[in-house]
Design an enzyme around this catalytic site. Sequence first.
Site, mmCIF file in Angstrom:
data_model
loop_
_atom_site.group_PDB
_atom_site.id
_atom_site.type_symbol
_atom_site.label_atom_id
_atom_site.label_comp_id
_atom_site.label_asym_id
_atom_site.label_seq_id
_atom_site.Cartn_x
_atom_site.Cartn_y
_atom_site.Cartn_z
ATOM 1 N N LYS A 182 0.821 -1.208 0.000
ATOM 2 C CA LYS A 182 0.000 0.000 0.000
ATOM 3 C C LYS A 182 0.858 1.262 0.000
ATOM 4 C CE LYS A 182 -4.319 -1.510 0.315
ATOM 5 N NZ LYS A 182 -5.403 -1.110 -0.619
ATOM 6 N N LYS A 279 -2.764 -7.063 -12.910
ATOM 7 C CA LYS A 279 -4.066 -7.522 -12.447
ATOM 8 C C LYS A 279 -5.139 -6.479 -12.737
ATOM 9 C CE LYS A 279 -6.197 -9.467 -8.269
ATOM 10 N NZ LYS A 279 -5.988 -9.780 -6.840
ATOM 11 N N LYS A 282 -9.467 -1.427 -10.169
ATOM 12 C CA LYS A 282 -10.211 -0.180 -10.314
ATOM 13 C C LYS A 282 -9.325 1.034 -10.102
ATOM 14 C CE LYS A 282 -14.451 -0.038 -8.964
ATOM 15 N NZ LYS A 282 -15.680 -0.063 -8.150
#
Length: 489
Positions: A182, A279, A282
């Site tokens: 992250k 991958k 969104k």
Amino acid sequence: MPPRTQPVLLRSLTSRKVQKRHFSQGLRRADQTWGEKEDLDTAWMDERTSSNERVPLHKTRRVFSGIQPTGVPHLGNYLGALRQWKRFHDQSTDPNFSINYEPEQYFSVVDLHSLTGDIAPQDRLRLRKESFASLLAMGLHNTAETTVFFQSDVWCHSELMWILSTFASTGYLSRMTQWKSKLNLPDTANLDSDEATAKLKLGLFSYPVLQAADILLYRASMVPVGEDQLQHIEFTRSLARTFNSHVQRVGSGQAVFRIPWPVLSPAKRIMSLKRPTQKMSKSDPDPKSRILITDSKEDIYAKVKGAVTDSEPGISFDPERRPGVSNLIEILKHVTESNQPSQFIAKDLENTSMRAFKEMVAGEIVKALDGIRDNFLELMQPNNSRLHDEVFQGGWKARDKAKSTLQDVKQSLGLQTLALPWLEKERQPRKDSRPERVVRKEEELDSPSSSPDQFEGAPIRHSSAEAHVPIRHIPVGHEKRSSGRSGRS
């Protein structure tokens, strides 16, 4: 010595047979062999995770899984997790399965987890609503066996997280890859790194503890997840064992938590249509890189038509050399739920033109997502109360189960309430009790003209229409089902 295995019953992709899969004490792997022989062995109900630890599972197959409130899910989310949720939901209504087992499913929009991201409040509210409406549009809804709810509607998640935090190891958490990815840090980053400590917030660092609380709060035995979440499930299992051994060591009785098992979907990863080496996500700025489950037929055909492939003639499966074509083959395999390997599917289509192949893939996606878009648009209408009813019922049911587990947890730690005996007696109203006072918008309770004790002992009832919350009731069928399960874990 070979690892000890235990038979765990799961239903197959069809409703006609039961399949049995043997697992070792390690994590479940998606590529393990499934047995085709029907077997009603019930040894999984008495799963032992160590020689001195046993969590009674009775006859209940309890499933928990959650999804982040990122709005409408994309095709990768659907094939990787959500379609599996729908199967569990549909399976719970199968009378042939419920003869021997009592299935329960808890599916949550884990909106507390979203607080680790930088999202504006108005955007978070919209994304939460879209996520919940998407689950309902797929066919999930609250029944006696299935609970669909918002994580933030159940306060027990936060309280159990704090309790589990007192058992969680910072060393274990520092090795987790989630916070590193992250923050765009290398896997070798640790808490000694100045860059890591400058960026890392406590909520992101303790994210796996809240995730463990989500699972353990419902005493789930099965957790459908993607491969990228296996590390978190292993952390949850380790934390549950630590807690169970602690309460047993101090003499508080049997283990409190079940040891959950991950269940992997056959669809491991669906790649981006525009960047087939990455991958589907969104977070990609290009909306044509992904297919949303609420996309129209025209949008799906246009996105698949524009998917990156190559100029080589024919169809073949080679993820290294032909990632774009191989990704479309994988999508075709999973939307059609084919049992054939991807190489065989490519062999059957080797002489198909790329244009015809893309049209075939788009057509199968449209079939797989049929009806979801119409249901979603209907649920998002302002005058449609069904979404609000489902949110209310799901929160009510989830809190009922979560409070039961949390009570056992607190009792095992000596935190049970000491005021409990007083609750058994009906409290008599005070002789000098005053009637309810209606507070109007223009009035202020802390006005200088009001004496401090003017409202003491009088409950405040707001007259504003906006403050009124309608009371909705759970269907009678759920109450009967719940009353029949009292006393079960």
